[in-house]
Write a protein that holds these residues in place. Structure first.
Motif, mmCIF file in Angstrom:
data_model
loop_
_atom_site.group_PDB
_atom_site.id
_atom_site.type_symbol
_atom_site.label_atom_id
_atom_site.label_comp_id
_atom_site.label_asym_id
_atom_site.label_seq_id
_atom_site.Cartn_x
_atom_site.Cartn_y
_atom_site.Cartn_z
ATOM 1 N N GLY A 267 15.729 0.670 -11.059
ATOM 2 C CA GLY A 267 15.772 1.576 -9.916
ATOM 3 C C GLY A 267 15.893 3.032 -10.322
ATOM 4 N N ARG A 268 16.689 3.295 -11.335
ATOM 5 C CA ARG A 268 16.824 4.678 -11.825
ATOM 6 C C ARG A 268 15.497 5.179 -12.396
ATOM 7 N N ARG A 269 14.780 4.301 -13.094
ATOM 8 C CA ARG A 269 13.463 4.677 -13.631
ATOM 9 C C ARG A 269 12.493 4.972 -12.489
ATOM 10 N N ILE A 270 12.478 4.114 -11.486
ATOM 11 C CA ILE A 270 11.581 4.301 -10.335
ATOM 12 C C ILE A 270 11.908 5.597 -9.607
ATOM 13 N N ALA A 271 13.183 5.883 -9.411
ATOM 14 C CA ALA A 271 13.606 7.086 -8.683
ATOM 15 C C ALA A 271 13.096 8.357 -9.353
ATOM 16 N N GLY B 266 0.812 -1.209 0.000
ATOM 17 C CA GLY B 266 0.000 0.000 0.000
ATOM 18 C C GLY B 266 0.850 1.266 0.000
ATOM 19 N N VAL B 267 2.116 1.143 0.357
ATOM 20 C CA VAL B 267 3.032 2.282 0.299
ATOM 21 C C VAL B 267 3.930 2.130 -0.928
ATOM 22 N N ILE B 268 4.478 0.926 -1.080
ATOM 23 C CA ILE B 268 5.357 0.650 -2.214
ATOM 24 C C ILE B 268 4.701 -0.390 -3.108
ATOM 25 N N GLU B 269 4.626 -0.081 -4.399
ATOM 26 C CA GLU B 269 4.170 -1.046 -5.387
ATOM 27 C C GLU B 269 5.398 -1.516 -6.159
ATOM 28 N N ASP B 270 5.640 -2.823 -6.127
ATOM 29 C CA ASP B 270 6.846 -3.385 -6.708
ATOM 30 C C ASP B 270 7.001 -3.015 -8.182
ATOM 31 N N GLY B 271 8.182 -2.468 -8.497
ATOM 32 C CA GLY B 271 8.486 -2.107 -9.871
ATOM 33 C C GLY B 271 7.872 -0.807 -10.344
ATOM 34 N N VAL B 272 7.063 -0.177 -9.493
ATOM 35 C CA VAL B 272 6.398 1.066 -9.869
ATOM 36 C C VAL B 272 6.899 2.213 -8.986
ATOM 37 N N SER B 273 6.651 2.107 -7.678
ATOM 38 C CA SER B 273 7.049 3.170 -6.755
ATOM 39 C C SER B 273 8.229 2.763 -5.881
ATOM 40 N N GLY B 274 8.703 1.561 -6.030
ATOM 41 C CA GLY B 274 9.826 1.028 -5.263
ATOM 42 C C GLY B 274 10.021 -0.417 -5.636
ATOM 43 N N ILE B 275 10.825 -1.105 -4.851
ATOM 44 C CA ILE B 275 11.083 -2.517 -5.115
ATOM 45 C C ILE B 275 10.865 -3.289 -3.826
ATOM 46 N N LEU B 276 10.009 -4.301 -3.903
ATOM 47 C CA LEU B 276 9.743 -5.140 -2.745
ATOM 48 C C LEU B 276 10.630 -6.370 -2.804
#
Length: 179
Positions: A142-146, A112-122
Motif C-alpha cells: 500500500g505504501r508503494r502504491i500510494a 478501469g479505474v483501479i488496477e490491483d496492486g498497481v494503482s490501488g487494491i481490489l
C-alpha cells in the motif's frame, strides 16, 4: 496513526457497514489504525451504533459533512481510502483519493479505474477478502502504491476528460464525413 478514510454520502449503497464489520479485525492486525468517515447520510447514526456495538468507537470518527473547499485537507490526512460499494458509477472519490496520494481499496466495480496492486487494491465481496485487501493496503504494498497513485489519477483529471471527449467528437465527425 495510520488512517483508514471514507469520504462521501453515508448511505446503504456505499456498504460502509461491511467496512465497519471488518474494522475490529483490521484493528487487531494494525493496532494503531483509525477509521474516519467524512460525510453525511441516512446511515450515519447506524454506523455510529455499529462502532459502539463492535467496541471500536474509540478508533472511529464520524465527522459529519465538511465544506467542499476543505475536503482536500481530509484526503491529506488519510493513508488508505476504502468503501465496499458494489455500485460505483464513476468512482470520483477514489480518483480524488488517488490524486491525493492514498492507496484506494474497493471491489472490481471500479475496473478501469483501479488496477490491483498497481494503482490501488481490489477486494472481493467477502469480509475476509476485504480484510486481506486492507491489510495489504496498510503494508508495504500500500505504501508503494500510494507513492505513485497520483499519476494513475491523472487520466481522470478535467484535462484528461476534456481530451477524451474531444477525441470522441473528432471520431464522430470523421465517421460522419465518411458517410
Amino acid at each position: 496513526a495510520p488512517l483508514l478514510l471514507n469520504i462521501g454520502r453515508i448511505a446503504k449503497e456505499k456498504n460502509l457497514e461491511q467496512v465497519m464489520r471488518v474494522f475490529p479485525r483490521l484493528l487487531n492486525a494494525c493496532p494503531d489504525v483509525h477509521f474516519a468517515v467524512v460525510g453525511e447520510g441516512p446511515m450515519r447514526e447506524e454506523l455510529g451504533r455499529m462502532a459502539e456495538e463492535l467496541g471500536v468507537s474509540r478508533a472511529v470518527t464520524l465527522t459529519g459533512p465538511k465544506p467542499w473547499e476543505k475536503i482536500d485537507r481530509y484526503y491529506a490526512m488519510g493513508d488508505v481510502f476504502c468503501s465496499a460499494s458494489h455500485s460505483e458509477t464513476q468512482g470520483l472519490t477514489y480518483v480524488e483519493a488517488m490524486a491525493s496520494g492514498l492507496c484506494a481499496v474497493n471491489d472490481p466495480c471500479l475496473d478501469g479505474v483501479i488496477e490491483d496492486g498497481v494503482s490501488g487494491i481490489l477486494s472481493g465481496d467477502s469480509d475476509d477478502e476485504l480484510l486481506a485487501a486492507l491489510i495489504r493496503a496498510f503494508g508495504e504494498e500500500g505504501r508503494r502504491i500510494a507513492k505513485t497513485a497520483a499519476q494513475y489519477a491523472a487520466p481522470f483529471s478535467t484535462q484528461g476528460f476534456a481530451e477524451k471527449v474531444e477525441a470522441c467528437y473528432m471520431k464522430a465527425i470523421e465517421a460522419h464525413k465518411r458517410g
